[in-house]
Scaffold this active site. Sequence first.
Site, PDB file in Angstrom:
ATOM      1  N   TYR A 158      12.389  65.956  56.296  1.00 33.09           N
ATOM      2  CA  TYR A 158      12.219  66.742  57.868  1.00 33.09           C
ATOM      3  C   TYR A 158      13.058  65.437  58.555  1.00 33.09           C
ATOM      4  O   TYR A 158      13.071  64.451  58.796  1.00 33.09           O
ATOM      5  CB  TYR A 158      10.958  67.303  57.569  1.00 33.09           C
ATOM      6  CG  TYR A 158      10.504  68.297  57.392  1.00 33.09           C
ATOM      7  CD1 TYR A 158      10.613  67.968  55.866  1.00 33.09           C
ATOM      8  CD2 TYR A 158       9.768  69.202  57.754  1.00 33.09           C
ATOM      9  CE1 TYR A 158      10.306  69.461  55.223  1.00 33.09           C
ATOM     10  CE2 TYR A 158       9.007  70.530  57.312  1.00 33.09           C
ATOM     11  CZ  TYR A 158       9.199  69.987  55.961  1.00 33.09           C
ATOM     12  OH  TYR A 158       8.787  71.101  54.802  1.00 33.09           O
ATOM     13  N   TYR A 192      11.135  71.316  49.336  1.00 34.67           N
ATOM     14  CA  TYR A 192      11.091  70.404  49.417  1.00 34.67           C
ATOM     15  C   TYR A 192      10.792  69.147  48.295  1.00 34.67           C
ATOM     16  O   TYR A 192      10.289  69.710  47.274  1.00 34.67           O
ATOM     17  CB  TYR A 192       9.727  70.209  50.447  1.00 34.67           C
ATOM     18  CG  TYR A 192       9.425  68.481  50.771  1.00 34.67           C
ATOM     19  CD1 TYR A 192       9.956  67.171  51.485  1.00 34.67           C
ATOM     20  CD2 TYR A 192       8.636  67.791  49.914  1.00 34.67           C
ATOM     21  CE1 TYR A 192       9.955  66.554  51.576  1.00 34.67           C
ATOM     22  CE2 TYR A 192       7.972  66.579  49.770  1.00 34.67           C
ATOM     23  CZ  TYR A 192       8.584  65.608  51.001  1.00 34.67           C
ATOM     24  OH  TYR A 192       7.763  64.500  51.158  1.00 34.67           O
ATOM     25  N   ARG A 213       8.095  71.513  46.056  1.00 35.51           N
ATOM     26  CA  ARG A 213       7.487  72.659  46.813  1.00 35.51           C
ATOM     27  C   ARG A 213       8.715  73.375  46.972  1.00 35.51           C
ATOM     28  O   ARG A 213       9.661  73.336  47.164  1.00 35.51           O
ATOM     29  CB  ARG A 213       7.234  71.942  48.447  1.00 35.51           C
ATOM     30  CG  ARG A 213       6.197  70.429  48.300  1.00 35.51           C
ATOM     31  CD  ARG A 213       5.182  71.302  49.596  1.00 35.51           C
ATOM     32  NE  ARG A 213       4.025  72.456  49.758  1.00 35.51           N
ATOM     33  CZ  ARG A 213       4.369  73.022  50.368  1.00 35.51           C
ATOM     34  NH1 ARG A 213       4.932  72.344  52.269  1.00 35.51           N
ATOM     35  NH2 ARG A 213       3.953  74.078  49.967  1.00 35.51           N
ATOM     36  N   HIS A 216       9.394  76.791  52.139  1.00 37.57           N
ATOM     37  CA  HIS A 216       8.512  77.740  52.985  1.00 37.57           C
ATOM     38  C   HIS A 216       8.827  76.835  54.788  1.00 37.57           C
ATOM     39  O   HIS A 216      10.142  76.203  54.747  1.00 37.57           O
ATOM     40  CB  HIS A 216       7.366  76.906  52.696  1.00 37.57           C
ATOM     41  CG  HIS A 216       7.290  75.027  52.751  1.00 37.57           C
ATOM     42  ND1 HIS A 216       7.575  74.327  51.516  1.00 37.57           N
ATOM     43  CD2 HIS A 216       7.048  73.985  54.100  1.00 37.57           C
ATOM     44  CE1 HIS A 216       8.079  73.250  52.034  1.00 37.57           C
ATOM     45  NE2 HIS A 216       7.305  73.140  53.240  1.00 37.57           N
ATOM     46  N   HIS A 218       6.654  75.668  57.860  1.00 34.34           N
ATOM     47  CA  HIS A 218       5.800  75.721  58.648  1.00 34.34           C
ATOM     48  C   HIS A 218       4.899  76.225  60.324  1.00 34.34           C
ATOM     49  O   HIS A 218       6.558  76.268  60.902  1.00 34.34           O
ATOM     50  CB  HIS A 218       5.508  74.322  58.710  1.00 34.34           C
ATOM     51  CG  HIS A 218       5.421  73.354  57.596  1.00 34.34           C
ATOM     52  ND1 HIS A 218       4.391  72.878  57.254  1.00 34.34           N
ATOM     53  CD2 HIS A 218       6.156  73.392  56.815  1.00 34.34           C
ATOM     54  CE1 HIS A 218       4.526  72.088  55.648  1.00 34.34           C
ATOM     55  NE2 HIS A 218       5.534  72.539  55.915  1.00 34.34           N
TER      56      HIS A 218
HETATM   57  C1  BEZ Z   1       5.713  69.711  53.039  1.00 36.04           C
HETATM   58  O1  BEZ Z   1       6.699  70.164  53.103  1.00 36.04           O
HETATM   59  O2  BEZ Z   1       5.372  70.986  54.079  1.00 36.04           O
HETATM   60  C2  BEZ Z   1       4.856  68.921  52.588  1.00 36.04           C
HETATM   61  C3  BEZ Z   1       5.542  68.046  52.005  1.00 36.04           C
HETATM   62  C4  BEZ Z   1       5.012  67.053  51.341  1.00 36.04           C
HETATM   63  C5  BEZ Z   1       3.045  67.349  50.957  1.00 36.04           C
HETATM   64  C6  BEZ Z   1       2.634  68.386  51.374  1.00 36.04           C
HETATM   65  C7  BEZ Z   1       3.666  69.191  52.020  1.00 36.04           C
HETATM   66 FE    FE Z   2       6.831  71.800  54.456  1.00 37.13          FE
END
Ligand code: BEZ
Ligand code: FE
Length: 302
Positions: A158, A192, A213, A216, A218
């Site tokens: 990110y 991620y 992860r 996704h 956000h």
């Molecule tokens: C995320 O990218 O959404 C995320 C990354 C680390 C921990 C929790 C969420």
């Molecule tokens: Fe994320």
Amino acid sequence: MPEYSVEQLLDHVNSSYSKPGNERVRKIAERMICHIYSVIVDFNVSHAELWSLFTWINDLGTAKQAGLLGAGIGLEQLLDILADEADKQAHRAKGTPRAIEGPLYIPNAPLSKHEARLDDGSEKGEPLVMEGTVRDTQGKPVPHAIVDVWHAGQGGGYSFFDPSLQEFNYRRRIETDEKGHYLSHSLLPPGYAVPPGSPTQQLLDVLGRHGNRPAHIHFMISGKNHVPLTTQVNIPGDEYLNDDFAFATRDALVVELHKITDPKKIAQYRQNGPFTYIEFDFTLQVADKELPTNRQAAPEQE
Ligand code: BEZ
Ligand code: FE
């Protein structure tokens, strides 16, 4: 100096205050200290183990990974479950399911009206158009809602945390139009992964866990007189969809992807070629005094 038993030491530690302090924090700290004592006693924790714990906690702090670890042990998801439970108990109309904020949110992304391109053009990938309407639980569109959207770049990192990305790349705020409509152009993000070798990943390794992860996007959505919604949508087909390190995917948030090849649609959405399309509407709860109208954004984390 008194000779303490374990119980006397614990009692003494937890009652050794001379000012009122903050009662809630003190009660929480007392309970946590009590649990830590039990763990040390029950597992016969050694000096070496205790010192390696202190070193690891210091490293976690230096890496600013408390929020990352917290998500990895389900703490953010726990708060969402409790908020869902409170809605149920109060018979409140449910909006779009909540999903965790995660530690990678940055406030004050560039703001556009109605439509925004999220990527800065520095990476290549599958073009993605996403659009939809923000409504409330009575079905009314929410004009001028702020759709704050952020997602990973093509390498899974990110902006602000991955130095290969410029500031605010893949981060925008979009103000919905009079009909509550938003439209975004970007690149389909990958999943991620927790930074390899980092304190959080070190712990996951010894627990035999991965730090992945699924892909996704956000969202943090706010509208006047509505309860802000923090959520995510998940991209189908990801190998970690049902095995999220942060336990945060929800069936109702898995979107459908449509591959658009029709030249008319390509022109309509001002794309240069075929693209992936997601339509997703968000539903906000109407604010009442029972529901908080603000959510604390996470401080900067790695
Ligand atoms: C995320 O990218 O959404 C995320 C990354 C680390 C921990 C929790 C969420
Ligand atoms: Fe994320």
